[in-house]
Design a protein around this motif. Structure first.
Motif, PDB file in Angstrom:
ATOM      1  N   SER A 125       0.830  -1.215   0.000  1.00 39.93           N
ATOM      2  CA  SER A 125       0.000   0.000   0.000  1.00 39.93           C
ATOM      3  C   SER A 125       0.858   1.257   0.000  1.00 39.93           C
ATOM      4  N   LEU A 126       2.142   1.134   0.428  1.00 44.21           N
ATOM      5  CA  LEU A 126       3.034   2.296   0.457  1.00 44.21           C
ATOM      6  C   LEU A 126       3.448   2.733  -0.939  1.00 44.21           C
ATOM      7  N   VAL A 127       3.195   1.893  -1.922  1.00 44.04           N
ATOM      8  CA  VAL A 127       3.555   2.242  -3.298  1.00 44.04           C
ATOM      9  C   VAL A 127       2.845   3.524  -3.735  1.00 44.04           C
ATOM     10  N   LEU A 128       1.706   3.819  -3.126  1.00 39.79           N
ATOM     11  CA  LEU A 128       0.973   5.037  -3.515  1.00 39.79           C
ATOM     12  C   LEU A 128       1.806   6.289  -3.301  1.00 39.79           C
ATOM     13  N   PHE A 129       2.817   6.229  -2.393  1.00 39.63           N
ATOM     14  CA  PHE A 129       3.659   7.404  -2.155  1.00 39.63           C
ATOM     15  C   PHE A 129       4.672   7.631  -3.270  1.00 39.63           C
ATOM     16  N   LEU A 130       4.724   6.712  -4.244  1.00 40.33           N
ATOM     17  CA  LEU A 130       5.568   6.933  -5.417  1.00 40.33           C
ATOM     18  C   LEU A 130       4.880   7.833  -6.429  1.00 40.33           C
ATOM     19  N   GLY A 131       3.648   8.216  -6.124  1.00 39.78           N
ATOM     20  CA  GLY A 131       2.919   9.086  -7.036  1.00 39.78           C
ATOM     21  C   GLY A 131       2.303   8.339  -8.197  1.00 39.78           C
ATOM     22  N   ILE A 132       1.918   7.098  -7.980  1.00 41.65           N
ATOM     23  CA  ILE A 132       1.359   6.273  -9.055  1.00 41.65           C
ATOM     24  C   ILE A 132      -0.059   6.723  -9.384  1.00 41.65           C
ATOM     25  N   SER A 133      -0.476   6.385 -10.570  1.00 39.78           N
ATOM     26  CA  SER A 133      -1.845   6.698 -10.990  1.00 39.78           C
ATOM     27  C   SER A 133      -2.202   5.798 -12.168  1.00 39.78           C
ATOM     28  N   GLY A 134      -3.473   5.865 -12.566  1.00 36.00           N
ATOM     29  CA  GLY A 134      -3.923   5.134 -13.743  1.00 36.00           C
ATOM     30  C   GLY A 134      -3.765   3.639 -13.633  1.00 36.00           C
ATOM     31  N   GLU A 135      -3.082   3.061 -14.601  1.00 38.19           N
ATOM     32  CA  GLU A 135      -2.971   1.605 -14.680  1.00 38.19           C
ATOM     33  C   GLU A 135      -2.014   1.011 -13.658  1.00 38.19           C
ATOM     34  N   TYR A 136      -1.307   1.867 -12.877  1.00 37.21           N
ATOM     35  CA  TYR A 136      -0.335   1.360 -11.911  1.00 37.21           C
ATOM     36  C   TYR A 136      -0.865   1.346 -10.473  1.00 37.21           C
ATOM     37  N   VAL A 137      -2.087   1.758 -10.243  1.00 47.79           N
ATOM     38  CA  VAL A 137      -2.579   1.860  -8.869  1.00 47.79           C
ATOM     39  C   VAL A 137      -2.742   0.472  -8.262  1.00 47.79           C
ATOM     40  N   GLU A 138      -2.482   0.409  -6.958  1.00 48.12           N
ATOM     41  CA  GLU A 138      -2.744  -0.832  -6.211  1.00 48.12           C
ATOM     42  C   GLU A 138      -3.999  -0.622  -5.365  1.00 48.12           C
ATOM     43  N   LEU A 139      -4.320  -1.573  -4.516  1.00 48.19           N
ATOM     44  CA  LEU A 139      -5.615  -1.566  -3.831  1.00 48.19           C
ATOM     45  C   LEU A 139      -5.844  -0.315  -2.978  1.00 48.19           C
ATOM     46  N   ALA A 140      -4.844   0.062  -2.169  1.00 45.28           N
ATOM     47  CA  ALA A 140      -5.041   1.198  -1.268  1.00 45.28           C
ATOM     48  C   ALA A 140      -5.265   2.490  -2.044  1.00 45.28           C
ATOM     49  N   LYS A 141      -4.435   2.716  -3.062  1.00 41.84           N
ATOM     50  CA  LYS A 141      -4.577   3.928  -3.877  1.00 41.84           C
ATOM     51  C   LYS A 141      -5.905   3.916  -4.631  1.00 41.84           C
ATOM     52  N   PHE A 142      -6.272   2.744  -5.152  1.00 39.68           N
ATOM     53  CA  PHE A 142      -7.524   2.615  -5.894  1.00 39.68           C
ATOM     54  C   PHE A 142      -8.721   2.943  -4.988  1.00 39.68           C
ATOM     55  N   GLY A 143      -8.724   2.369  -3.787  1.00 35.37           N
ATOM     56  CA  GLY A 143      -9.824   2.632  -2.861  1.00 35.37           C
ATOM     57  C   GLY A 143      -9.874   4.084  -2.425  1.00 35.37           C
ATOM     58  N   ASN A 144      -8.710   4.668  -2.166  1.00 33.77           N
ATOM     59  CA  ASN A 144      -8.660   6.054  -1.725  1.00 33.77           C
ATOM     60  C   ASN A 144      -9.140   7.006  -2.819  1.00 33.77           C
ATOM     61  N   ASP A 145      -8.733   6.752  -4.065  1.00 31.28           N
ATOM     62  CA  ASP A 145      -9.161   7.619  -5.175  1.00 31.28           C
ATOM     63  C   ASP A 145     -10.672   7.576  -5.365  1.00 31.28           C
ATOM     64  N   LEU A 146     -11.238   6.364  -5.319  1.00 28.37           N
ATOM     65  CA  LEU A 146     -12.691   6.254  -5.481  1.00 28.37           C
ATOM     66  C   LEU A 146     -13.441   6.878  -4.313  1.00 28.37           C
ATOM     67  N   ALA A 147     -12.879   6.719  -3.106  1.00 29.23           N
ATOM     68  CA  ALA A 147     -13.515   7.316  -1.922  1.00 29.23           C
ATOM     69  C   ALA A 147     -13.553   8.836  -2.043  1.00 29.23           C
ATOM     70  N   SER A 148     -12.466   9.399  -2.557  1.00 25.27           N
ATOM     71  CA  SER A 148     -12.442  10.855  -2.752  1.00 25.27           C
ATOM     72  C   SER A 148     -13.424  11.268  -3.844  1.00 25.27           C
ATOM     73  N   GLN A 149     -13.519  10.472  -4.888  1.00 22.62           N
ATOM     74  CA  GLN A 149     -14.406  10.809  -6.008  1.00 22.62           C
ATOM     75  C   GLN A 149     -15.875  10.809  -5.603  1.00 22.62           C
ATOM     76  N   TYR A 150     -16.267   9.829  -4.774  1.00 18.65           N
ATOM     77  CA  TYR A 150     -17.684   9.715  -4.390  1.00 18.65           C
ATOM     78  C   TYR A 150     -17.957  10.216  -2.972  1.00 18.65           C
TER      79      TYR A 150
END
Length: 275
Positions: A215-240
């Motif tokens: 989940s710490l991979v999100l601190f590399l500034g990943i986005s799009g096709e490189y997101v993992e579970l934590a980043k994916f969940g956080n992005d959707l939570a912010s969106q909705y």
């Protein structure tokens, strides 16, 4: 009243240990039920369901939850695990080497990467291109994530391997040497395979730890096709503006970690029975 009558009077009945244990257990059950009832009465269940378990928001996570987020999480974890496994074994052999500088280098690496927070390692990796102009981590974003997990995991895996190597009876090495094997060949063909079998249970736990650290991979500034579970969940939570995607991501982690945890426990029990 005479002394004889006092001696004949029956004393107070004392509780047997079994009865005391039953009373203690009953009190614990009562306290547990009271705590559960308190939680049930206090919690605002409609509000919790609205913010943490909204079905239509959870539905928005599909199918990318599995096809992108879970897939990337497993890629980062598997890559980091292979890196940590290989480097950890080399570090463990260096730690047990008769060459003193090898022991110093291995010990220094283990102390540094076990002592630093994993998050700090990931943040430092983002500055590598600035520190080393022209340098790029092989594999791009995947490579950076695998490097971060591998560097941290290798320090812990090295200690696991060291314990496994030391657990192999010295008689095994002596028997191999008596058959004419060199020290290196005895180490590779006799000692290391046995050490790997010994450390399978803790190594399984190490894989679970890396999976969670991914989940710490999100601190590399990943986005799009490189997101993992934590980043994916956080992005959707912010969106909705709803925490349901984070809960869904958490449940997806559990789909992998719980079976692996049970597998590690079973392997550990089998190892104990085999002794």
């Amino acid at each position: 009243m005479s002394d004889q009558s006092l001696a004949a009077e029956p004393g107070k009945a004392r509780l047997s240990p079994r009865k005391k244990q039953r009373i203690s257990r009953a009190i614990q059950y009562v306290l547990l039920v009271a705590a559960l009832v308190g939680v049930v009465l206090y919690a605002d269940w409609p509000s919790l369901a609205q913010n943490f378990a909204k079905p239509d928001v959870a539905e928005k996570a599909l199918p990318e939850l599995f096809t992108i987020a879970l897939k990337n999480t497993l890629i980062y974890t598997a890559g980091g695990f292979v890196f940590a496994f290989v480097v950890g074994l080399v570090l463990a052999l260096m730690r047990l080497s008769t060459v003193r500088p090898y022991r110093w280098i291995s010990g220094l690496y283990i102390e540094i990467f076990r002592g630093l927070p994993a998050l700090l390692i990931f943040l430092l990796i983002t500055f590598l291109p600035l520190a080393l102009p022209g340098f790029a981590v092989p594999g791009g974003t995947y490579g950076q994530g695998i490097l971060g997990l591998g560097l941290v995991g290798a320090a812990y895996q090295a200690e696991v391997f060291r314990a496994g190597l030391q657990a192999v009876p010295k008689g095994q090495t002596e028997a191999a040497r008596s058959l004419g094997m060199s020290a290196t060949r005895a180490q590779i063909t006799v000692v290391i395979p046995q050490a790997i079998r010994i450390v399978i249970p803790p190594t399984t736990n190490q894989f679970v730890a890396l999976l969670k650290d991914s989940s710490l991979v999100l601190f590399l500034g990943i986005s799009g096709e490189y997101v993992e579970l934590a980043k994916f969940g956080n992005d959707l939570a912010s969106q909705y503006a709803n925490a349901t995607p984070i809960m869904v991501a958490g449940l997806t982690y559990l789909l992998v970690t719980v079976p692996l945890g049970h597998l590690a426990a079973r392997l550990e029990k089998r190892k104990v029975r085999a002794r």
